[in-house]
Scaffold this motif. Structure first.
Motif, PDB file in Angstrom:
ATOM      1  N   VAL A   1       0.858  -1.178   0.000  1.00  0.00           N
ATOM      2  CA  VAL A   1       0.000   0.000   0.000  1.00  0.00           C
ATOM      3  C   VAL A   1       0.899   1.234   0.000  1.00  0.00           C
ATOM      4  CG1 VAL A   1      -1.742   1.315   1.250  1.00  0.00           C
ATOM      5  CG2 VAL A   1      -1.864  -1.178   1.215  1.00  0.00           C
ATOM      6  N   GLU A   2       0.666   2.098  -0.976  1.00  0.00           N
ATOM      7  CA  GLU A   2       1.402   3.362  -1.085  1.00  0.00           C
ATOM      8  C   GLU A   2       0.402   4.499  -0.916  1.00  0.00           C
ATOM      9  OE1 GLU A   2       3.537   6.116  -4.492  1.00  0.00           O
ATOM     10  OE2 GLU A   2       3.007   4.052  -4.960  1.00  0.00           O
ATOM     11  N   VAL A   3       0.744   5.457  -0.075  1.00  0.00           N
ATOM     12  CA  VAL A   3      -0.097   6.634   0.115  1.00  0.00           C
ATOM     13  C   VAL A   3       0.722   7.849  -0.276  1.00  0.00           C
ATOM     14  CG1 VAL A   3      -1.380   8.051   1.750  1.00  0.00           C
ATOM     15  CG2 VAL A   3      -1.414   5.567   1.984  1.00  0.00           C
ATOM     16  N   MET A   4       0.155   8.665  -1.151  1.00  0.00           N
ATOM     17  CA  MET A   4       0.805   9.894  -1.585  1.00  0.00           C
ATOM     18  C   MET A   4      -0.190  11.035  -1.377  1.00  0.00           C
ATOM     19  SD  MET A   4       2.882  10.724  -5.106  1.00  0.00           S
ATOM     20  CE  MET A   4       2.763   9.027  -5.524  1.00  0.00           C
ATOM     21  N   ILE A   5       0.221  12.042  -0.605  1.00  0.00           N
ATOM     22  CA  ILE A   5      -0.632  13.201  -0.333  1.00  0.00           C
ATOM     23  C   ILE A   5       0.025  14.425  -0.944  1.00  0.00           C
ATOM     24  CG2 ILE A   5      -1.652  14.676   1.441  1.00  0.00           C
ATOM     25  CD1 ILE A   5      -1.651  12.238   3.301  1.00  0.00           C
ATOM     26  N   ARG A   6      -0.750  15.153  -1.743  1.00  0.00           N
ATOM     27  CA  ARG A   6      -0.293  16.418  -2.326  1.00  0.00           C
ATOM     28  C   ARG A   6      -1.072  17.537  -1.648  1.00  0.00           C
ATOM     29  NH1 ARG A   6       2.469  15.432  -7.165  1.00  0.00           N
ATOM     30  NH2 ARG A   6       2.099  13.366  -8.009  1.00  0.00           N
ATOM     31  N   ALA A   7      -0.299  18.484  -1.054  1.00  0.00           N
ATOM     32  CA  ALA A   7      -0.941  19.598  -0.364  1.00  0.00           C
ATOM     33  C   ALA A   7      -0.001  20.797  -0.363  1.00  0.00           C
ATOM     34  CB  ALA A   7      -1.282  19.204   1.067  1.00  0.00           C
ATOM     35  N   ASP A   8      -0.524  21.934  -0.734  1.00  0.00           N
ATOM     36  CA  ASP A   8       0.226  23.195  -0.680  1.00  0.00           C
ATOM     37  C   ASP A   8       1.589  23.104  -1.349  1.00  0.00           C
ATOM     38  OD1 ASP A   8      -1.826  24.491   0.795  1.00  0.00           O
ATOM     39  OD2 ASP A   8      -1.118  23.498   2.613  1.00  0.00           O
ATOM     40  N   GLY A   9       1.668  22.426  -2.478  1.00  0.00           N
ATOM     41  CA  GLY A   9       2.924  22.319  -3.205  1.00  0.00           C
ATOM     42  C   GLY A   9       3.900  21.320  -2.620  1.00  0.00           C
ATOM     43  N   MET A  10       3.513  20.600  -1.590  1.00  0.00           N
ATOM     44  CA  MET A  10       4.367  19.597  -0.955  1.00  0.00           C
ATOM     45  C   MET A  10       3.832  18.215  -1.305  1.00  0.00           C
ATOM     46  SD  MET A  10       6.741  21.114   0.900  1.00  0.00           S
ATOM     47  CE  MET A  10       7.218  19.876   2.074  1.00  0.00           C
ATOM     48  N   LEU A  11       4.738  17.239  -1.253  1.00  0.00           N
ATOM     49  CA  LEU A  11       4.372  15.859  -1.537  1.00  0.00           C
ATOM     50  C   LEU A  11       4.810  15.012  -0.355  1.00  0.00           C
ATOM     51  CD1 LEU A  11       3.327  13.870  -3.699  1.00  0.00           C
ATOM     52  CD2 LEU A  11       5.672  13.626  -4.450  1.00  0.00           C
ATOM     53  N   PHE A  12       3.872  14.247   0.202  1.00  0.00           N
ATOM     54  CA  PHE A  12       4.142  13.347   1.314  1.00  0.00           C
ATOM     55  C   PHE A  12       3.866  11.934   0.818  1.00  0.00           C
ATOM     56  CE2 PHE A  12       2.555  17.372   2.779  1.00  0.00           C
ATOM     57  CZ  PHE A  12       3.483  17.759   3.724  1.00  0.00           C
ATOM     58  N   ARG A  13       4.835  11.012   1.033  1.00  0.00           N
ATOM     59  CA  ARG A  13       4.689   9.669   0.489  1.00  0.00           C
ATOM     60  C   ARG A  13       5.254   8.640   1.451  1.00  0.00           C
ATOM     61  NH1 ARG A  13       7.601   5.791  -1.597  1.00  0.00           N
ATOM     62  NH2 ARG A  13       6.787   4.484  -3.234  1.00  0.00           N
TER      63      ARG A  13
END
Length: 171
Positions: free
Chosen positions: A50-62
């Motif tokens: 399971v891979e989770v990638m969050i895009r918010a405010d120009g940032m990438l969290f993975r």
């Protein structure tokens, strides 16, 4: 937060999608409404990733985790992602110019100091992707920075966990 759930080599049940929504709800207090999350589930033989990638405010969290059951992998990856965000809360607040809510003491892991122990500089020569991969392999590295001969941009080739290669190019 907009959540997209993708299954590779698997059809995901609605109950799993609901579990994803419930697990990622804890991130909604950290990001604006326009944030988006992509959850990708890949099944290979006896393991599920399971891979989770969050895009918010120009940032990438993975974050990505593998386990025997996709539910277990989801629990692990959400914990890892949450800990990454909490551990780097101060730096993220400065970068994103937003304020994160306060966390309980047991939720917070100690912040890691960024300690640069070595800085290298080298000339970046124009070459093809194939040449860059050959150079990387000759050096025994996991990644290699080079200038693409076609578009003259700085690119990075790397070895993926599955042994195949990837290329990172600037937008």
């Amino acid at each position: 937060m907009n959540i997209e759930v993708i299954g590779r080599k698997v059809n995901l049940k609605d109950s799993f999608k609901e579990r994803v929504d419930k697990k990622l709800a804890k991130f909604s207090r950290l990001f604006h409404e326009d944030a988006s999350a992509t959850v990708t589930v890949t099944v290979e033989k006896d393991r599920q990733t399971v891979e989770v990638m969050i895009r918010a405010d120009g940032m990438l969290f993975r974050a990505e985790r593998t386990a025997k059951a996709m539910e277990e992998a989801l629990d692990l990856v959400v914990d890892v992602l949450f800990n990454q965000i909490v551990r780097n809360k101060d730096r993220l607040e400065r970068k994103m110019k937003v304020s994160f809510p306060e966390f309980n003491e047991e939720e917070i892991l100690p912040a890691e100091e960024i300690d640069i122990v070595r800085r290298k500089s080298f000339s970046v020569k124009p070459m093809s992707v194939e040449e860059a991969i050959l150079q990387m392999n000759m050096l025994g590295h996991q990644f290699f920075l080079y200038r693409d001969a076609v578009d003259n941009e700085i690119n990075l080739v790397y070895v993926r966990r599955d042994g195949k290669y990837g290329v990172i190019v600037p937008e």
